[in-house]
Scaffold this motif. Structure first.
Motif, PDB file in Angstrom:
ATOM      1  N   TYR A  85     -11.343 -10.482  -6.750  1.00 61.26           N
ATOM      2  CA  TYR A  85     -11.342  -9.045  -7.301  1.00 61.26           C
ATOM      3  C   TYR A  85     -12.882  -8.906  -8.253  1.00 61.26           C
ATOM      4  N   ARG A 106     -12.261  -8.141  -2.682  1.00 61.28           N
ATOM      5  CA  ARG A 106     -13.206  -8.093  -1.824  1.00 61.28           C
ATOM      6  C   ARG A 106     -13.440  -9.321  -1.210  1.00 61.28           C
ATOM      7  N   GLY A 145     -13.484  -5.908 -11.773  1.00 61.42           N
ATOM      8  CA  GLY A 145     -13.053  -5.343 -10.349  1.00 61.42           C
ATOM      9  C   GLY A 145     -11.616  -5.322 -10.350  1.00 61.42           C
ATOM     10  N   THR A 146     -11.059  -4.417  -9.328  1.00 63.90           N
ATOM     11  CA  THR A 146      -9.581  -3.986  -9.331  1.00 63.90           C
ATOM     12  C   THR A 146      -9.385  -3.968  -7.714  1.00 63.90           C
ATOM     13  N   GLN A 147     -10.337  -3.818  -6.818  1.00 56.12           N
ATOM     14  CA  GLN A 147     -10.247  -4.240  -5.310  1.00 56.12           C
ATOM     15  C   GLN A 147     -10.691  -5.357  -4.953  1.00 56.12           C
ATOM     16  N   ASN A 193      -1.925  -0.857  -6.444  1.00 55.84           N
ATOM     17  CA  ASN A 193      -2.339  -2.229  -6.016  1.00 55.84           C
ATOM     18  C   ASN A 193      -2.231  -2.781  -4.597  1.00 55.84           C
ATOM     19  N   CYS A 194      -2.868  -1.764  -3.922  1.00 57.03           N
ATOM     20  CA  CYS A 194      -2.912  -2.135  -2.402  1.00 57.03           C
ATOM     21  C   CYS A 194      -3.805  -3.143  -2.085  1.00 57.03           C
ATOM     22  N   PRO A 195      -3.514  -4.107  -1.590  1.00 59.42           N
ATOM     23  CA  PRO A 195      -4.528  -4.988  -1.169  1.00 59.42           C
ATOM     24  C   PRO A 195      -5.374  -4.931  -0.123  1.00 59.42           C
ATOM     25  N   GLN A 196      -6.802  -5.311  -0.187  1.00 62.35           N
ATOM     26  CA  GLN A 196      -7.683  -5.066   0.988  1.00 62.35           C
ATOM     27  C   GLN A 196      -7.244  -6.041   1.990  1.00 62.35           C
ATOM     28  N   CYS A 202       0.789  -1.179  -0.016  1.00 68.29           N
ATOM     29  CA  CYS A 202      -0.060  -0.211   0.064  1.00 68.29           C
ATOM     30  C   CYS A 202       0.798   1.322   0.048  1.00 68.29           C
TER      31      CYS A 202
END
Length: 236
Positions: free
Chosen positions: A169, A179, A175-177, A50-53, A44
């Motif tokens: 994703y 979830r 999607g790019t985030q 490309n910060c992962p959730q 992040c």
């Protein structure tokens, strides 16, 4: 201290293997097991696009680490200043506050500016190092980013339910985030904005990009059927 270092997001089976070996190494070295992790996730800061959730919150992660036998969990704030430290500078900061007797690291472990430090660097600087080989689950190496479609259970105030779970994703919709989603079987109601405890029991398949939403719906139906078949016998 016998120490391991990493993000440990989700504290999955691969992480559990590293932690188990760290606890064992501590016992052999007459030391205490310690783990160093970071907040936020290093990506992040270094690659914000490309910060992962996170799969788990920091508090959830710390609770899981304690339950796994880690006696000292050190959370370092990851920022540009920390990322700019050389391996020597990073290790010197740790040595100033703890007695580093043994390191337990993954096979691809790297640290310090430009990832210049690794297990060989540690050994060349006088440390005893255990390198943990890749953890395989159902024939494939397991990483936090590989957790996708799973069968499991979801616990809410209303009870404990079989659930088809997804960590991915949503590629069908661009999607790019990352979830985390759960479909609770045999439940009717509204759980949006509610806190749930999810347990992953069986890996089903990776993220799949479907040509149409209808194709996705058909796969979801198969996932629900597979989830019921896999999880229901475990509850008996």
């Amino acid at each position: 201290m016998a120490v391991t270092v990493g993000s440990f997001d989700g504290v999955h089976l691969g992480h559990a293997d590293v932690i188990r070996r760290t606890v064992a190494a501590a016992g052999q070295a007459d030391a205490q097991p310690a783990l160093i992790t970071f907040e936020p996730h290093p990506r992040c800061v270094l690659d914000p696009a490309n910060c992962p959730q996170s799969i788990t919150t920091l508090q959830e992660k710390l609770t899981l680490l304690e339950a796994a036998g880690i006696e000292h969990a050190i959370v370092l704030t990851f920022d540009r200043a920390l990322s700019s430290l050389s391996p020597s500078e990073f290790v010197d900061r740790l040595k100033a506050v703890m007695d580093l007797r043994r390191w337990v690291v993954g096979f691809d472990f790297a640290f310090g500016r430009q990832r210049a430090g690794n297990s060989e660097w540690l050994r060349s600087n006088g440390f005893e190092v255990d390198v943990v080989p890749p953890f395989t689950f159902e024939g494939k190496s397991l990483h936090s980013s590989d957790i996708r479609r799973l069968a499991g259970r979801a616990r809410a105030a209303e009870g404990d339910f079989i659930a088809a779970l997804s960590v991915g994703y949503r590629p069908t919709f661009g999607g790019t985030q990352l979830r985390v989603e759960g479909f609770l079987l045999d439940f009717e109601g509204d759980l949006y904005q509610r806190r749930l405890e999810l347990r992953f029991l069986k890996y089903l398949h990776p993220d799949i990009r479907f040509d149409t939403p209808a194709d996705l719906v058909q796969q979801l139906k198969r996932d629900v059927a597979d989830t019921r078949r896999i999880v229901q016998p475990l509850a008996k």
